[in-house]
Write a protein that holds these residues in place. Structure first.
Motif, PDB file in Angstrom:
ATOM      1  N   LYS A  79      36.855 -17.964 -42.352  1.00 36.70           N
ATOM      2  CA  LYS A  79      36.616 -19.404 -41.892  1.00 36.70           C
ATOM      3  C   LYS A  79      37.300 -19.548 -40.550  1.00 36.70           C
ATOM      4  N   VAL A  80      36.740 -20.415 -39.657  1.00 37.20           N
ATOM      5  CA  VAL A  80      37.077 -20.835 -38.306  1.00 37.20           C
ATOM      6  C   VAL A  80      37.630 -22.327 -38.301  1.00 37.20           C
TER       7      VAL A  80
ATOM      8  N   LEU B 116      31.114 -17.177 -31.802  1.00 36.47           N
ATOM      9  CA  LEU B 116      31.660 -17.473 -33.175  1.00 36.47           C
ATOM     10  C   LEU B 116      30.386 -17.349 -34.292  1.00 36.47           C
TER      11      LEU B 116
ATOM     12  N   LEU C 195      40.691 -18.429 -38.873  1.00 32.36           N
ATOM     13  CA  LEU C 195      40.857 -18.034 -37.598  1.00 32.36           C
ATOM     14  C   LEU C 195      41.111 -19.449 -37.017  1.00 32.36           C
ATOM     15  N   GLU C 196      41.980 -19.850 -36.138  1.00 32.49           N
ATOM     16  CA  GLU C 196      42.223 -21.056 -35.508  1.00 32.49           C
ATOM     17  C   GLU C 196      42.261 -20.681 -34.031  1.00 32.49           C
ATOM     18  N   VAL C 197      41.305 -21.301 -33.247  1.00 34.50           N
ATOM     19  CA  VAL C 197      41.391 -21.179 -31.908  1.00 34.50           C
ATOM     20  C   VAL C 197      41.846 -22.167 -31.147  1.00 34.50           C
TER      21      VAL C 197
ATOM     22  N   TYR D   3      31.059 -15.966 -40.519  1.00 32.79           N
ATOM     23  CA  TYR D   3      32.057 -16.864 -41.248  1.00 32.79           C
ATOM     24  C   TYR D   3      31.474 -18.188 -42.229  1.00 32.79           C
TER      25      TYR D   3
ATOM     26  N   LEU E  30      32.740 -23.265 -40.313  1.00 36.69           N
ATOM     27  CA  LEU E  30      33.112 -23.469 -39.098  1.00 36.69           C
ATOM     28  C   LEU E  30      33.535 -24.834 -38.859  1.00 36.69           C
TER      29      LEU E  30
ATOM     30  N   LEU F 255      39.096 -11.237 -32.436  1.00 39.10           N
ATOM     31  CA  LEU F 255      39.430 -12.518 -33.072  1.00 39.10           C
ATOM     32  C   LEU F 255      39.795 -12.115 -34.328  1.00 39.10           C
ATOM     33  N   ARG F 256      40.508 -11.135 -34.571  1.00 37.41           N
ATOM     34  CA  ARG F 256      41.156 -10.608 -35.855  1.00 37.41           C
ATOM     35  C   ARG F 256      42.586  -9.837 -35.502  1.00 37.41           C
TER      36      ARG F 256
ATOM     37  N   PRO G  73      38.997 -12.752 -40.464  1.00 30.58           N
ATOM     38  CA  PRO G  73      39.042 -14.175 -40.961  1.00 30.58           C
ATOM     39  C   PRO G  73      37.295 -14.424 -41.673  1.00 30.58           C
TER      40      PRO G  73
ATOM     41  N   ALA H  41      38.636 -24.875 -35.055  1.00 29.24           N
ATOM     42  CA  ALA H  41      38.702 -24.712 -33.651  1.00 29.24           C
ATOM     43  C   ALA H  41      38.871 -25.884 -32.714  1.00 29.24           C
TER      44      ALA H  41
END
Length: 280
Positions: free
Chosen positions: A105-106, A122, A39-41, A134, A137, A95-96, A103, A108
Motif C-alpha cells: 500500500k502507499v 506509483l 510505502l510512505e512518500v 499496490y 494508494l 521504492l523498497r 510495499p 503519500a
C-alpha cells in the motif's frame, strides 16, 4: 537539527499536514490490516508516520528527500524494527528497502511540482502499468489534480489524465483539505484521494493501450476542436465516420465529452481497421 525544528523549504514544496482529523481520515482510508507493508512518500516531520507505526502494519518504508528531516526521522523512529528509511528523490530511488518485501500500500503527501511523474511511477502508464500493483494508494494532492483524476465526461475538469487514471484504477475522493490544515499553509486547496489499481484482467491489452495514448495526445492537444478536425487524416472520412458510429461517438464532440470506454472503443476499432489488408 530535529524534524520538529525544521523550517519548510520552498524548493521541496514542503507543506506539512498538521490537522489531526485529516490525518485520521488518511489512516482510515488506508485500511491497514496485519501484514500490510506500507510505502510512505514524503514523511516530513513524521506526523503520519507515527500514526502508521501505531497500527498493525508489518513494515513501513519511508522515502524522504530532505536530509535534515531524515536525521530527525531516524532519531524519532529508528528504534522501531518495522521502520525503514530511504533518503533520496522518490522519482529516482528504489521504492523498497533491502531485505524487506515490497510495499503493498502507499500513503503519500505528494509535492505538487512532481505530481504527474510520481503518479506514473506509483500507478504506471496505460501501456505499462505498475505490476504487481499496490493494493491501494491514499494520496494527498492539489484539489485541482484530484478533480481532474476523477472527472466525468463533459466536465470542464475532464482531461487526458482523467482517462488514463480511470483506465488504470478506481478513483474516489476521501476528503477536501483546506490550506489551514498545513504548516505553512499553501495557496491552494488540497484533497485526499484513494486509488485502487485495477486487477490485471481489467487492464487494456498493450496494443489498445498504446492506441488510446496516441489518440489522447492527438485530441487533447487541441481540446477545443471537434473530433472531426483532430482526427482528420487518421482514416478516410467515410471510414472515420463508420468508426465513430461503432464506438458510439459523435465527430462533433470534443475530447472532454468522451468516456474512457469510448476512447477504448475508438482505439480498438482503429487497430482493427489498420490490420485489414487493402485490396488491389
Amino acid at each position: 537539527m530535529t524534524a520538529a525544528g525544521h523550517r519548510a523549504r520552498k524548493r521541496f514544496g514542503q507543506h506539512w499536514l498538521v490537522d489531526e482529523r485529516v490525518l485520521d481520515r488518511i489512516l482510515a482510508a488506508a485500511e491497514l490490516v496485519p501484514g500490510d507493508r506500507v510505502l510512505e512518500v514524503g514523511p516530513g516531520r513524521g506526523a503520519l508516520t507515527e500514526r502508521l507505526l501505531a497500527g498493525p502494519l508489518q513494515d513501513l518504508v519511508a522515502v524522504e528527500l530532505d536530509r535534515d528531516l531524515v536525521a530527525g526521522l531516524r532519531q524519532r523512529f529508528g528504534g522501531d524494527p518495522r521502520f525503514h528509511l530511504i533518503e533520496g528523490d522518490a522519482l529516482e530511488v528504489p521504492l523498497r528497502a533491502e531485505g524487506v518485501e515490497p510495499p503493498t500500500k502507499v500513503v503519500a503527501n505528494i509535492p505538487y511540482n512532481i505530481t504527474g511523474p510520481l503518479l506514473e511511477r506509483l500507478v504506471g502508464r496505460l501501456d505499462r502499468p505498475v505490476q504487481p500493483a499496490y493494493g491501494r494508494l491514499v494520496l494527498l494532492v492539489q484539489q485541482e489534480v484530484g478533480e481532474r483524476i476523477r472527472a466525468l465526461p463533459g466536465s470542464s475538469a475532464c482531461s487526458a489524465l482523467s482517462v488514463r487514471m480511470q483506465l488504470l484504477a478506481r478513483c474516489r475522493s476521501v476528503c477536501p483539505v483546506p490550506p489551514r490544515c498545513f504548516a505553512p499553509p499553501p495557496k491552494v486547496m488540497s484533497e485526499v484521494i484513494l486509488l485502487e489499481p485495477l486487477p490485471p484482467q481489467e487492464l487494456l491489452a498493450p496494443a489498445v493501450a498504446r492506441q488510446v495514448e496516441s489518440l489522447l495526445r492527438r485530441c487533447y492537444a487541441s481540446r477545443r476542436k471537434m473530433l472531426r478536425n483532430t482526427l482528420a487524416g487518421v482514416l478516410p472520412p467515410e471510414d472515420l465516420s463508420r468508426l465513430a458510429a461503432e464506438a458510439g461517438v459523435e465527430l462533433a464532440q470534443r475530447p472532454q465529452e468522451l468516456s474512457p470506454a469510448q476512447w477504448v472503443a475508438l482505439a480498438t476499432g482503429l487497430n482493427r481497421l489498420s490490420c485489414v489488408p487493402t485490396s488491389g
